[in-house]
Design a protein around this motif. Structure first.
Motif, mmCIF file in Angstrom:
data_model
loop_
_atom_site.group_PDB
_atom_site.id
_atom_site.type_symbol
_atom_site.label_atom_id
_atom_site.label_comp_id
_atom_site.label_asym_id
_atom_site.label_seq_id
_atom_site.Cartn_x
_atom_site.Cartn_y
_atom_site.Cartn_z
ATOM 1 N N THR A 82 31.367 38.772 32.196
ATOM 2 C CA THR A 82 30.081 39.430 32.387
ATOM 3 C C THR A 82 29.956 39.973 33.804
ATOM 4 O O THR A 82 30.557 39.443 34.742
ATOM 5 C CB THR A 82 28.924 38.455 32.123
ATOM 6 N N ALA A 83 29.188 41.042 33.954
ATOM 7 C CA ALA A 83 28.967 41.658 35.254
ATOM 8 C C ALA A 83 27.553 41.347 35.738
ATOM 9 O O ALA A 83 26.594 41.451 34.985
ATOM 10 C CB ALA A 83 29.173 43.167 35.175
ATOM 11 N N THR A 84 27.428 40.958 37.015
ATOM 12 C CA THR A 84 26.118 40.619 37.568
ATOM 13 C C THR A 84 25.361 41.862 37.996
ATOM 14 O O THR A 84 24.142 41.885 37.992
ATOM 15 C CB THR A 84 26.269 39.690 38.777
ATOM 16 N N ARG A 85 26.068 42.910 38.396
ATOM 17 C CA ARG A 85 25.488 44.176 38.866
ATOM 18 C C ARG A 85 24.515 43.964 40.024
ATOM 19 O O ARG A 85 23.481 44.624 40.125
ATOM 20 C CB ARG A 85 24.808 44.923 37.723
ATOM 21 N N TRP A 106 33.919 49.090 40.848
ATOM 22 C CA TRP A 106 34.286 47.899 40.088
ATOM 23 C C TRP A 106 35.190 48.240 38.911
ATOM 24 O O TRP A 106 36.227 47.612 38.705
ATOM 25 C CB TRP A 106 33.029 47.181 39.612
ATOM 26 N N THR A 107 34.798 49.241 38.109
ATOM 27 C CA THR A 107 35.572 49.566 36.911
ATOM 28 C C THR A 107 36.891 50.238 37.234
ATOM 29 O O THR A 107 37.821 50.193 36.431
ATOM 30 C CB THR A 107 34.763 50.476 35.970
ATOM 31 N N LYS A 108 36.994 50.862 38.398
ATOM 32 C CA LYS A 108 38.231 51.564 38.757
ATOM 33 C C LYS A 108 39.185 50.697 39.569
ATOM 34 O O LYS A 108 40.400 50.824 39.439
ATOM 35 C CB LYS A 108 37.888 52.828 39.551
ATOM 36 N N HIS A 109 38.637 49.821 40.404
ATOM 37 C CA HIS A 109 39.482 49.028 41.304
ATOM 38 C C HIS A 109 39.229 47.519 41.187
ATOM 39 O O HIS A 109 40.168 46.728 41.170
ATOM 40 C CB HIS A 109 39.251 49.459 42.761
ATOM 41 N N GLY A 110 37.952 47.137 41.112
ATOM 42 C CA GLY A 110 37.617 45.722 41.178
ATOM 43 C C GLY A 110 38.170 44.883 40.052
ATOM 44 O O GLY A 110 38.512 43.712 40.259
ATOM 45 N N ILE A 111 38.280 45.455 38.846
ATOM 46 C CA ILE A 111 38.751 44.657 37.708
ATOM 47 C C ILE A 111 40.224 44.301 37.827
ATOM 48 O O ILE A 111 40.736 43.514 37.031
ATOM 49 C CB ILE A 111 38.506 45.388 36.375
ATOM 50 N N CYS A 112 40.916 44.861 38.807
ATOM 51 C CA CYS A 112 42.326 44.503 39.038
ATOM 52 C C CYS A 112 42.503 43.676 40.306
ATOM 53 O O CYS A 112 43.632 43.408 40.713
ATOM 54 C CB CYS A 112 43.180 45.779 39.146
ATOM 55 N N ALA A 113 41.391 43.279 40.951
ATOM 56 C CA ALA A 113 41.473 42.641 42.266
ATOM 57 C C ALA A 113 41.543 41.122 42.211
ATOM 58 O O ALA A 113 41.566 40.472 43.260
ATOM 59 C CB ALA A 113 40.273 43.068 43.121
ATOM 60 N N GLY A 114 41.556 40.520 41.004
ATOM 61 C CA GLY A 114 41.667 39.072 40.905
ATOM 62 C C GLY A 114 40.415 38.330 41.320
ATOM 63 O O GLY A 114 40.459 37.110 41.523
ATOM 64 N N ALA A 115 39.281 39.044 41.438
ATOM 65 C CA ALA A 115 38.036 38.394 41.837
ATOM 66 C C ALA A 115 37.435 37.624 40.664
ATOM 67 O O ALA A 115 37.791 37.857 39.505
ATOM 68 C CB ALA A 115 37.038 39.435 42.348
ATOM 69 N N ARG A 116 36.496 36.741 40.975
ATOM 70 C CA ARG A 116 35.851 35.955 39.932
ATOM 71 C C ARG A 116 35.001 36.854 39.030
ATOM 72 O O ARG A 116 35.028 36.749 37.826
ATOM 73 C CB ARG A 116 34.990 34.883 40.589
ATOM 74 N N ASN A 117 34.234 37.740 39.654
ATOM 75 C CA ASN A 117 33.425 38.720 38.944
ATOM 76 C C ASN A 117 33.079 39.834 39.925
ATOM 77 O O ASN A 117 33.593 39.864 41.053
ATOM 78 C CB ASN A 117 32.154 38.087 38.350
ATOM 79 N N ASP A 118 32.209 40.760 39.543
ATOM 80 C CA ASP A 118 31.897 41.881 40.426
ATOM 81 C C ASP A 118 31.162 41.427 41.686
ATOM 82 O O ASP A 118 31.385 41.978 42.773
ATOM 83 C CB ASP A 118 31.075 42.939 39.678
ATOM 84 N N ALA A 213 45.646 33.551 40.748
ATOM 85 C CA ALA A 213 44.589 33.374 39.750
ATOM 86 C C ALA A 213 43.242 33.305 40.451
ATOM 87 O O ALA A 213 43.126 32.743 41.531
ATOM 88 C CB ALA A 213 44.836 32.091 38.964
ATOM 89 N N PRO A 214 42.207 33.845 39.858
ATOM 90 C CA PRO A 214 40.882 33.810 40.488
ATOM 91 C C PRO A 214 40.348 32.386 40.591
ATOM 92 O O PRO A 214 40.690 31.526 39.795
ATOM 93 C CB PRO A 214 40.010 34.645 39.533
ATOM 94 N N VAL A 215 39.513 32.199 41.582
ATOM 95 C CA VAL A 215 38.913 30.879 41.765
ATOM 96 C C VAL A 215 37.835 30.672 40.717
ATOM 97 O O VAL A 215 36.981 31.529 40.527
ATOM 98 C CB VAL A 215 38.268 30.786 43.171
ATOM 99 N N THR A 219 30.530 24.580 39.321
ATOM 100 C CA THR A 219 29.562 24.234 38.273
ATOM 101 C C THR A 219 28.145 24.462 38.766
ATOM 102 O O THR A 219 27.764 24.023 39.843
ATOM 103 C CB THR A 219 29.733 22.760 37.876
ATOM 104 N N GLY A 220 27.404 25.191 37.932
ATOM 105 C CA GLY A 220 25.993 25.413 38.231
ATOM 106 C C GLY A 220 25.714 26.536 39.185
ATOM 107 O O GLY A 220 24.568 26.757 39.570
ATOM 108 N N THR A 221 26.733 27.282 39.634
ATOM 109 C CA THR A 221 26.489 28.352 40.595
ATOM 110 C C THR A 221 26.766 29.723 40.025
ATOM 111 O O THR A 221 26.734 30.701 40.731
ATOM 112 C CB THR A 221 27.378 28.163 41.839
ATOM 113 N N VAL A 222 27.046 29.789 38.755
ATOM 114 C CA VAL A 222 27.323 31.088 38.140
ATOM 115 C C VAL A 222 26.023 31.858 37.969
ATOM 116 O O VAL A 222 25.052 31.346 37.428
ATOM 117 C CB VAL A 222 27.997 30.920 36.759
#
Length: 368
Positions: A82-85, A106-118, A213-215, A219-222
């Motif tokens: 899911t994306a927080t935007r 995000w859709t062009k570069h971020g989804i390949c950056a190994g981040a947890r989310n946007d 791998a992304p971190v 728990t409870g901070t998403v």
């Protein structure tokens, strides 16, 4: 005067020569991750460029993993689908287009950056760019030296060269985009998915060689997903890197609930099955989620214009619009033909009423 003119020409030639040398030194090349699975560039703009690259102050453009053919970085998918935007402070200069531009990055570069989310990705973009941008702003605001005058393009070019020189003293400049006056700093990410600015020779030391791998989220901070609607990727952004999502032979497992450029996404039946997934904007006819929009309408935060609505293309009404268009053309053609024939008839009637005999010799008046 001629001597002064020659001196000015000589000085201009020196500046252009220096610019060419810097551009050649930092020319674009495929990046080698040197054993690290994620590597790329942080693009920062001086603000001296034209159109979308012209700003009163330096700004960050984005963080771009150098996937093939721009380098051998892997494309590591985000852990969360899911994306927080969320809006991030380092993109505030985009104004009403901030959501639009962040979604593009995000859709062009971020989804390949190994981040947890946007949100995790843009937090890193802002943190990494803070110091380079502060340095660039200090140099640009100098009241003495090459940056004291910035009105002319030649003045801006000299100031940009000064900015490059100062940035090189503190950060690893990987390449320079002389056309848009932006600087690319090399960076890498380690097994924790955290990006660091580093020279390619220090990739191994700074980021290690383990799996990137992304971190996982604590728990409870998403943060809950708060989609703000579909945002169309920019057609104005002329990014020079990271346009491919192809992966080397040792590519990691791809998440099934994420849309990648040039790849089919998860199965779907309605658009609502896709809009909450990272990178997905609609359900295609193939019953697969996709990141490609149907409409030609530019979506921003403000309401869409009437003109954009008129030119939007929708599957359910496309056939009706085409039929109406063809019918309109036929009606207009018939009306034009009828008007032309009426005009010809009118001229013919006038010609019959006024008969002129051009062979008759006029009588001479006053001559006997």
């Amino acid at each position: 005067m001629q001597t002064v003119g020659n001196a000015v020409k000589a000085h201009t030639c020196v500046v252009l020569f220096m610019a060419c040398c810097i551009a050649e030194t930092h020319s674009k090349k495929a990046m080698d991750c040197r054993g690290v699975k994620l590597c790329g560039v942080l693009a920062v703009e001086s603000g001296f460029g034209s159109t979308n690259y012209k700003h009163p102050d330096p700004v960050v453009h984005g963080l771009w993993p150098q996937v093939p053919p721009y380098g051998n970085s892997q494309c590591i998918a985000p852990k969360e689908s899911t994306a927080t935007r969320e809006k991030h402070y380092c993109y505030k200069s985009a104004g009403s287009r901030q959501v639009w531009f962040q979604n593009h990055e995000w859709t062009k570069h971020g989804i390949c950056a190994g981040a947890r989310n946007d949100d995790h990705f843009f937090d890193q973009v802002c943190d990494l760019s803070d110091e380079p941008l502060a340095l660039m702003e200090r140099v640009r605001d100098e009241k003495t030296g090459p940056c004291r005058k910035q009105a002319l393009e030649s003045d801006q070019e000299k100031c940009f060269l000064k900015i490059i020189s100062e940035v090189e003293k503190r950060f690893p400049v990987y390449s320079v985009d002389q056309y848009n006056d932006q600087i690319m700093l090399s960076a890498c990410a380690g097994p924790d998915g955290i990006w660091k600015i580093a020279s390619p020779s220090n990739f191994q030391k700074r980021c290690g060689t383990g799996s990137a791998a992304p971190v996982p989220s604590p728990t409870g901070t998403v943060k809950p997903s708060r989609p703000t609607g579909t945002v169309k990727p920019s057609r104005l952004d002329s990014s020079l890197f990271g346009k491919s999502s192809s992966r080397p032979s040792s590519e990691p497992a791809v998440k099934s609930d994420v849309c990648y450029p040039m790849h089919s996404g998860p199965s779907c039946h309605h658009d609502s099955d896709c809009t909450h997934l990272s990178g997905c904007v609609r359900c295609a006819r193939t019953r697969k989620c996709t990141d490609v929009l149907l409409t030609l309408q530019l979506v921003e935060e403000e309401p869409a214009s009437i003109l954009a609505t008129l030119v939007s293309f929708n599957d359910s009404s496309a056939a009706g619009r085409v039929s109406l268009l063809l019918l309109g053309i036929v009606v207009m053609s018939i009306a034009s033909l009828a008007a032309f024939r009426l005009h010809l008839c009118s001229r013919r009637v006038n010609a019959e009423e006024v008969q002129v005999d051009f062979c008759q010799t006029p009588e001479a008046e006053g001559l006997e």
